[in-house]
Design an enzyme around this catalytic site. Structure first.
Site, PDB file in Angstrom:
ATOM      1  N   ASN A 150      53.432  18.593  46.367  1.00 18.26           N
ATOM      2  CA  ASN A 150      53.861  17.815  47.523  1.00 18.26           C
ATOM      3  C   ASN A 150      52.804  16.793  47.877  1.00 18.26           C
ATOM      4  O   ASN A 150      51.653  17.149  48.135  1.00 18.26           O
ATOM      5  CB  ASN A 150      54.077  18.730  48.737  1.00 18.26           C
ATOM      6  CG  ASN A 150      55.243  19.657  48.536  1.00 18.26           C
ATOM      7  OD1 ASN A 150      56.382  19.229  48.523  1.00 18.26           O
ATOM      8  ND2 ASN A 150      54.959  20.936  48.360  1.00 18.26           N
ATOM      9  N   ARG A 199      59.822  21.758  56.615  1.00 20.98           N
ATOM     10  CA  ARG A 199      59.885  23.068  55.958  1.00 20.98           C
ATOM     11  C   ARG A 199      58.732  23.907  56.470  1.00 20.98           C
ATOM     12  O   ARG A 199      57.674  23.389  56.782  1.00 20.98           O
ATOM     13  CB  ARG A 199      59.772  22.872  54.445  1.00 20.98           C
ATOM     14  CG  ARG A 199      59.981  24.098  53.631  1.00 20.98           C
ATOM     15  CD  ARG A 199      60.158  23.769  52.153  1.00 20.98           C
ATOM     16  NE  ARG A 199      61.416  23.063  51.951  1.00 20.98           N
ATOM     17  CZ  ARG A 199      61.539  21.940  51.244  1.00 20.98           C
ATOM     18  NH1 ARG A 199      60.496  21.405  50.664  1.00 20.98           N
ATOM     19  NH2 ARG A 199      62.715  21.367  51.101  1.00 20.98           N
ATOM     20  N   ASP A 244      56.910  13.534  45.432  1.00 23.12           N
ATOM     21  CA  ASP A 244      56.572  14.831  44.863  1.00 23.12           C
ATOM     22  C   ASP A 244      56.394  14.672  43.361  1.00 23.12           C
ATOM     23  O   ASP A 244      56.974  13.781  42.744  1.00 23.12           O
ATOM     24  CB  ASP A 244      57.682  15.864  45.121  1.00 23.12           C
ATOM     25  CG  ASP A 244      57.939  16.079  46.599  1.00 23.12           C
ATOM     26  OD1 ASP A 244      56.994  16.440  47.310  1.00 23.12           O
ATOM     27  OD2 ASP A 244      59.084  15.869  47.038  1.00 23.12           O
ATOM     28  N   ASP A 300      54.504  15.445  55.396  1.00 25.90           N
ATOM     29  CA  ASP A 300      55.121  15.182  54.103  1.00 25.90           C
ATOM     30  C   ASP A 300      55.316  13.674  53.940  1.00 25.90           C
ATOM     31  O   ASP A 300      55.821  13.007  54.834  1.00 25.90           O
ATOM     32  CB  ASP A 300      56.463  15.903  54.015  1.00 25.90           C
ATOM     33  CG  ASP A 300      57.077  15.761  52.653  1.00 25.90           C
ATOM     34  OD1 ASP A 300      56.844  16.655  51.826  1.00 25.90           O
ATOM     35  OD2 ASP A 300      57.782  14.762  52.400  1.00 25.90           O
ATOM     36  N   GLU A 344      63.269   7.736  48.483  1.00 25.07           N
ATOM     37  CA  GLU A 344      63.045   8.183  49.861  1.00 25.07           C
ATOM     38  C   GLU A 344      61.686   7.698  50.385  1.00 25.07           C
ATOM     39  O   GLU A 344      61.566   7.290  51.534  1.00 25.07           O
ATOM     40  CB  GLU A 344      63.118   9.712  49.959  1.00 25.07           C
ATOM     41  CG  GLU A 344      64.510  10.283  49.776  1.00 25.07           C
ATOM     42  CD  GLU A 344      64.840  10.591  48.323  1.00 25.07           C
ATOM     43  OE1 GLU A 344      64.163  10.051  47.404  1.00 25.07           O
ATOM     44  OE2 GLU A 344      65.780  11.356  48.080  1.00 25.07           O
ATOM     45  N   ASP A 352      61.645  11.589  44.207  1.00 26.20           N
ATOM     46  CA  ASP A 352      61.851  11.126  45.584  1.00 26.20           C
ATOM     47  C   ASP A 352      61.219   9.763  45.859  1.00 26.20           C
ATOM     48  O   ASP A 352      60.903   9.433  46.997  1.00 26.20           O
ATOM     49  CB  ASP A 352      61.364  12.159  46.606  1.00 26.20           C
ATOM     50  CG  ASP A 352      62.076  13.490  46.460  1.00 26.20           C
ATOM     51  OD1 ASP A 352      63.249  13.482  46.022  1.00 26.20           O
ATOM     52  OD2 ASP A 352      61.473  14.523  46.758  1.00 26.20           O
TER      53      ASP A 352
END
Length: 187
Positions: free
Chosen positions: A95, A32, A117, A113, A133, A130
């Site tokens: 983040n 991002r 989060d 990243d 992930e 998350d």
């Protein structure tokens, strides 16, 4: 961040760029990007995203936040905090990421990243999101053991700050930086 931040003054435009390790591990991919952030303070960096500021996703999609966002980064913290200044109150998106690296030639702050989060809606409770992930990225080697440990410490630190209402979680701190950012728009 390595070195000084030469040539950056209040309200300069800079880019905040978030990347992730791709497959194979070691390859980078865009996650991002906020290409039109406004620099409010140098150390630690505080950025301002006016309503309508574009956000570019790694796949090229572009969207705009309808409300102002204030972003705090630290040279020694494995997270950055975004205060979402909404009509119904301040929400937070934190983040978990590497400390920022400054690329002077591109006027860009880059973070890696780390998937985890912490989110909090106005008048809501913090939620760690998350996790699946994150665990997959650790298993696959895209996040190494040292980064994983730093990420877990970052989540604990963020939850402590939220509980104590310190730093960006203090409403007075958000109001102060929002006033500075909005003054920049008027001038």
């Amino acid at each position: 961040m390595n070195g000084d931040l030469p040539g950056v003054v209040a309200f300069d435009r800079v880019c905040l760029e978030s990347v992730k390790r791709g497959d194979p591990p070691g390859a980078w991919r865009a996650h991002r990007c906020w290409p039109e952030a406004r620099w409010l303070q140098g150390r630690p960096p505080v950025l301002w995203f006016a309503p309508g500021t574009p956000v570019v996703e790694g796949d090229g999609r572009v969207w705009n936040s309808p409300y102002p966002v204030i972003c705090w980064l630290w040279e020694d913290r494995w997270f950055h905090i975004m205060a979402l200044c909404r009509e119904d109150g301040t929400g937070y998106y934190c983040n978990v990421a590497s400390p920022p690296v400054w690329y002077a030639g591109r006027r860009t702050l880059r973070v890696i990243d780390l998937e985890l989060d912490v989110r909090m809606e106005p008048r809501g409770e913090p939620r760690v999101v998350d996790r699946e992930e994150f665990e997959q990225a650790v298993r696959s080697g895209r996040i190494n053991r040292e980064e994983a440990a730093a990420a877990e410490r970052a989540v604990s630190e963020l939850l402590g700050w939220i509980q104590r209402r310190v730093g960006p979680f203090d409403p007075k701190e958000v109001a102060r930086w929002r006033q500075i950012g909005e003054r920049e728009i008027r001038d």
